[in-house]
Design an enzyme around this catalytic site. Structure first.
Site, PDB file in Angstrom:
ATOM      1  CG  ASP A  89      -2.266   0.676   0.942  1.00 16.46           C
ATOM      2  OD1 ASP A  89      -2.268   1.620   0.129  1.00 16.46           O
ATOM      3  OD2 ASP A  89      -3.266   0.305   1.543  1.00 16.46           O
ATOM      4  CD  GLU A 137      -7.293   5.295   2.444  1.00 11.57           C
ATOM      5  OE1 GLU A 137      -6.321   5.094   3.187  1.00 11.57           O
ATOM      6  OE2 GLU A 137      -7.177   5.420   1.212  1.00 11.57           O
TER       7      GLU A 137
END
Length: 1006
Positions: free
Chosen positions: A621, A811
């Site tokens: 990521d 997020e």
């Protein structure tokens, strides 16, 4: 996956030149300077199209603060422009001239200068000019930068010759790539990222007299010219001037093939000569130099033939162009060979530096220069959320990515880049694309075909812009609605998540990968491995996040049953890549404590690759290895040894490339591990057909945002609507009714699309093309009155529809406790009270997770969970007006209060507002017969289960569910809710008989 946009990151723009930082050096005969900004109040703080100074940024906290501050040390006048900033993505300020007035002519001046109050912070500030075009927001951008490495006021002078054309961002895709100076629309400054600071500037003005000789520059039409062996390359050389005036003095360009890896006389015919552009030559005039290559019979790597240009009388190109003789005759280039043999052949030829490059992924806006693609043998680039070309069109995407691929052709083996993007609900970075409901809405459809079709449309639109790789789907099993990524999940039940993994075939095609070469398929990514949806509230250590990127504490049995289960299915479906989670995993009872997933070799190597048999590659990521404890070398070593194959290092690609090579050379990472990683990456590139067709196939671009694609999104939006309550049959609406519409989300396409739409965090308002819920209702119904805040009179209406819910986030920014909660806003609550107090009403909740309805539920006649339906509000209107029946079911348990969280199907204590699987219907006759009907359905379910008939089994259990729901009504108790929710889980796992038995228990408990 965190994606901070980098459109204008000041530290990373390509081709930037330093300012001349000496004091004024104007000649004695220079004209007086022309003031642009004195910052005494003559220019207001105002947005376009009016003249004024305004701020901007990648999200809400990135625009700087600005003020005109009185200072005793002001270099000019009494005030200066000052401000503060703390930028994570990009941010800065602009002075645009008024759009309704003529542009300014700066062509008679040498350059621009201003005073800057140095902070000595060593950071770069980007300065750009707005040249030509229709206005300041539709102009061509020219840029340079300076480093703040002094203290106190200094006047900076920038000759116009120092500005270079911006290659990473152009508002209208560029105009003529000539700094004309005759139509100037203003200037902008991009401030540094990565830490809070302040700034001050004063006295922006034009200085000096234009030097005609210095205003000319020479450019080439490309930096790289790939050519088949034996053919010729044509290098076009152009002379251009600022102001677009003819050149006053001759410009000569001496050219010579010299250096490179190609051998003169063997690989190419050397050329040498001189071009002359006489005085009076028009700006934009071109000449062509031809470089002929020679054919032989041997297979060879690609060879470079630089064309050295020596320019007199004008500014030379930023880099010399190079002809590249394509690699040829080598086994890895033979498309008829099995992929495995092609990979082995190519791998055997590669150096450690080239292998390290293949394992490196950089953000496209972070490239110091496009030449770094070849210099570091980069394997991949990505666009973070909001990192887009401008204009944000399919054509501009394809052109941008083709430009990057062209650079990769200048490497020895011409290994193409694999470009990645987060297309998590359609091609969501692209304006005008078809935006699907977020995964939580897809889960609510309970329809695997909808997931498949959504993936199919997404793949087609993504690939048509030149992108072969999608960082989707998210296979997280969300277990706590306080998580800011809840909407990225298909639901709280692993069985539901698994059922929606048909999306992988929609994206990739056949599990074998044979369809990946098609122009409508992309490589998919299963993320975030593993248990990102199980993080414990309060465990996050990332900034102000409360749950995202935190710690998941589970028994090994729970890990296997809940979080790992979806990944085996993804592997079986042939998913090409897997992305680990930012979060940490703490398996209770193993005494190891929390382990960052990017460092968890037992899970990545042991479980994913060895036990599950995953043969694709693992991509990290965004900057995630930086969160591993230890220094940078340790982060690299630990993550690669744990099984990561490609590392997303958006800013640090140079450091990563060197560090990885050093770690291998030192023996701390084995050559075998590197070869395994690179083999996995190359395998997917070969499967995608990138070696044969590295450039964009835009033949499918006309379908982007097409009626056919939007029909798929409309269907998905309609099926995702979950009818929670429908007292008195308020829904569906009748076309004869006068409808009063209110609420913050009724007419806001940005809100109904949610986060990850055009930008990382998303935003409210008209951000892309589509239909709002209100617009859909107006098309579907008759008389509709709209009043966002419900301030318009309510008299004379038959029914009210109040559309409330959340504004976009992504997020951890959306974590509850991080400035967010699960309650309606005060404005939404007031709108519900007013409308529902005046008439029968339906309330639609547009959100990425359940919202707490509380004591308002009794006043609401009909309640709908609309989730985040995307751009097709028509789909919502379809069920509201009865064009389609409500069929959606809750993919999550709907809590009564936040104190209940986390609450999930299967919990021993389970007393929700609405249970998992709940969903009323319309236009369908609910079965009657009570317990006798349930007994008959149980028998039929057992038969369907034994026969393995999914279609029959689902239909039987659905009949039983509708019967039970009708009796439960709004008197849902813990005794009835638990077996009801359990039944839906059993249905999804093919246990139809047990599902009906649970529903019977729920019926009896009412």
């Amino acid at each position: 996956m965190r994606r901070t946009a980098l459109l204008v990151s000041a530290t990373l723009l390509t081709g930037l030149l330093p300012f001349a930082v000496a004091g004024p050096a104007s000649g004695a005969d220079d004209p007086a300077p022309v003031p642009v900004d004195n910052f005494e109040g003559e220019i207001p703080f105002a947005n376009p199209p009016a003249e004024g100074i305004f701020t901007w940024g990648s999200d809400t906290d990135d625009p700087p603060t600005l003020e005109l501050a009185a200072r005793g040390d002001a270099p000019q006048g009494e005030k200066v422009l000052s401000g503060t900033y703390d930028i994570s993505g990009y941010g800065g300020f602009t002075h645009d001239f008024a759009f309704d007035k003529p542009a300014h002519d700066w062509s008679a001046r040498k350059g621009i200068r201003f005073w800057w109050d140095g902070r000595n912070n060593g950071k770069k500030v980007n300065f750009e000019l707005k040249d030509g075009g229709a206005n300041g927001e539709a102009s061509e951008l020219w840029t340079t930068s300076f480093t703040d490495d002094w203290t106190g006021w200094k006047q900076l002078e920038i000759p116009f010759t120092d500005f270079t054309y911006r290659t990473d961002y152009q508002p209208v895709g560029g105009i003529d790539q000539v700094l004309g100076l005759t139509e100037m629309w203003g200037y902008a400054l991009t401030l540094p990222v990565g830490g809070a600071d302040q700034f001050a500037m004063d006295g922006v003005e034009l200085y000096g007299k234009a030097d005609q000789a210095l205003r000319a520059n020479v450019v080439t039409d490309a930096a790289v010219y790939p050519v088949e062996e034996g053919r010729s390359a044509a290098v076009k050389i152009t002379v251009a001037t600022t102001g677009s005036a003819p050149i006053d003095e001759p410009v000569t360009v001496a050219y010579e093939t010299a250096g490179g890896t190609g051998e003169s006389g063997k690989d190419y015919t050397p050329v040498k000569g001189e071009l002359t552009f006489p005085a009076g030559t028009a700006s934009g005039t071109s000449r062509t130099v031809t470089v002929a290559t020679l054919r032989d019979k041997a297979g060879e790597n690609a060879e470079t033939v630089p064309l050295k240009l020596t320019v007199t009388g004008a500014k030379a190109p930023a880099e010399n162009p190079q002809v590249v003789i394509d690699a040829h005759g080598l086994p890895y280039l033979d498309a008829k060979l099995p992929v495995k043999k092609r990979v082995a052949d190519l791998l055997s030829r590669m150096s450690l530096a080239e292998k390290a490059g293949q394992m490196t992924q950089a953000e496209r806006g972070a490239l110091t220069t496009p030449g770094d693609i070849a210099a570091y043998d980069l394997g991949s680039l990505l666009s973070g959320g909001g990192s887009t070309p401008t204009p944000n069109t399919p054509e501009a995407w394809a052109k941008m990515i083709d430009g990057f691929q062209l650079r990769a052709q200048a490497t020895r083996f011409q290994i193409p880049l694999i470009y990645g993007v987060d297309a998590v609900h359609g091609h969501n970075n692209l304006v005008g694309a078809t935006i699907m409901p977020h995964n939580i809405g897809i889960g609510a459809t309970r329809d695997p075909q909808v997931a498949y079709e959504a993936g199919k449309v997404t793949a087609a639109e993504v690939r048509a812009t030149g992108i072969p790789w999608d960082f989707a789907p998210c296979l997280c099993v969300t277990r706590d609605e306080r998580w800011g990524r809840t909407y990225e999940s298909f639901g709280e039940d692993p069985a539901l998540v698994e059922s929606m993994e048909t999306v992988i075939q929609g994206l990739q095609g056949a599990p074998s990968g044979k369809d990946l070469k098609r122009n409508d398929k992309v490589l998919a990514t299963a993320k975030h491995f593993v248990a990102d949806g199980g993080t414990e509230y309060g465990s996050s250590t990332t900034g102000t996040y409360t749950i995202d990127q935190g710690i998941t504490k589970v028994t090994r049995q729970e890990l296997e049953a809940v979080h790992l289960a979806p990944y085996q299915d993804a592997v079986d479906r042939g998913v090409g890549t897997v992305m680990p989670s930012y979060s940490s995993l703490d398996i209770l009872g193993d005494s190891e404590g929390p382990v960052k997933m990017h460092a968890d070799a037992a899970m990545i190597n042991g479980v994913l690759k060895d036990r599950m048999g995953f043969d694709g590659f693992v991509i990290s990521d965004w900057q995630a290895i930086d969160q591993i404890p230890g220094d940078y070398a340790s982060d690299v070593r630990t993550s690669v040894n744990a099984g990561l194959d490609m590392i997303m290092v958006p800013y640090a690609y140079k450091d990563f490339h060197k560090t990885l090579s050093d770690e291998v050379t030192a023996g701390r990472i084995s050559g075998k591990r590197i070869d395994d990683a690179v083999s996995r990456i190359l395998t997917q590139k070969f499967k995608l057909g990138l070696f044969e067709k590295p450039y964009a196939d835009t033949s499918g671009a006309s379908a982007i945002g097409s009626a056919k694609h939007r029909a798929v999104a409309r269907e998905a939006a309609a099926e995702s609507q979950v009818l929670l309550k429908n007292a008195g049959g308020v829904l569906p609406l009748k076309k004869s009714q006068k409808v009063y519409v209110a609420g913050s989300n009724a007419d806001d396409i940005g809100n109904q699309a949610g986060g990850w739409t055009i930008t990382w965090q998303g935003s409210s308002g008209k951000i892309t093309d589509g239909t709002t819920i209100l617009e859909g209702m107006r098309k579907a119904g008759s008389a509709v009155t709209y009043s966002k805040d419900a301030s318009a009179p309510t008299d004379g209406h038959d029914v009210g529809v109040v559309v409330v819910g959340e504004t976009p986030y992504a997020e951890g920014v959306g974590d509850v406790g991080n400035g967010n909660d699960l309650a309606f806003s005060a404005a939404d609550r007031a709108a519900v009270d007013k409308v529902c107090g005046a008439m029968k009403c339906a309330v639609l909740i547009v959100s990425g997770r359940p919202q707490l309805v509380g004591d308002q539920l009794g006043d609401i006649d009909a309640l709908v969970a609309s989730w985040l339906p995307g751009t097709e509000g028509d789909g919502v209107a379809d069920v509201l007006y009865g064009k389609r029946a409500f069929t959606g079911q809750l993919p999550l348990t709907w809590p009564r209060s936040e104190a209940q969280l986390p609450i999930n199907v299967g919990d021993s204590s389970y007393d929700p507002q609405f249970p998992y699987g709940w969903g009323l219907t319309t236009l369908t006759s609910v079965p009657g017969g009570g317990t006798s009907a349930l007994k008959a359905l149980a028998v039929a379910a057992a038969v369907a289960e034994k026969a393995g008939s999914e279609t029959a089994g689902r239909a039987i259990v659905t009949k039983a569910r509708l019967l039970v729901q009708q009796k439960m009504g709004q008197t849902i108790t813990a005794a009835s809710a638990k077996p009801f929710a359990d039944a839906d889980h059993l249905l999804l796992t093919g246990r139809y008989g047990q599902a009906v038995a649970k529903l019977t228990a729920a019926y009896r408990a009412v």
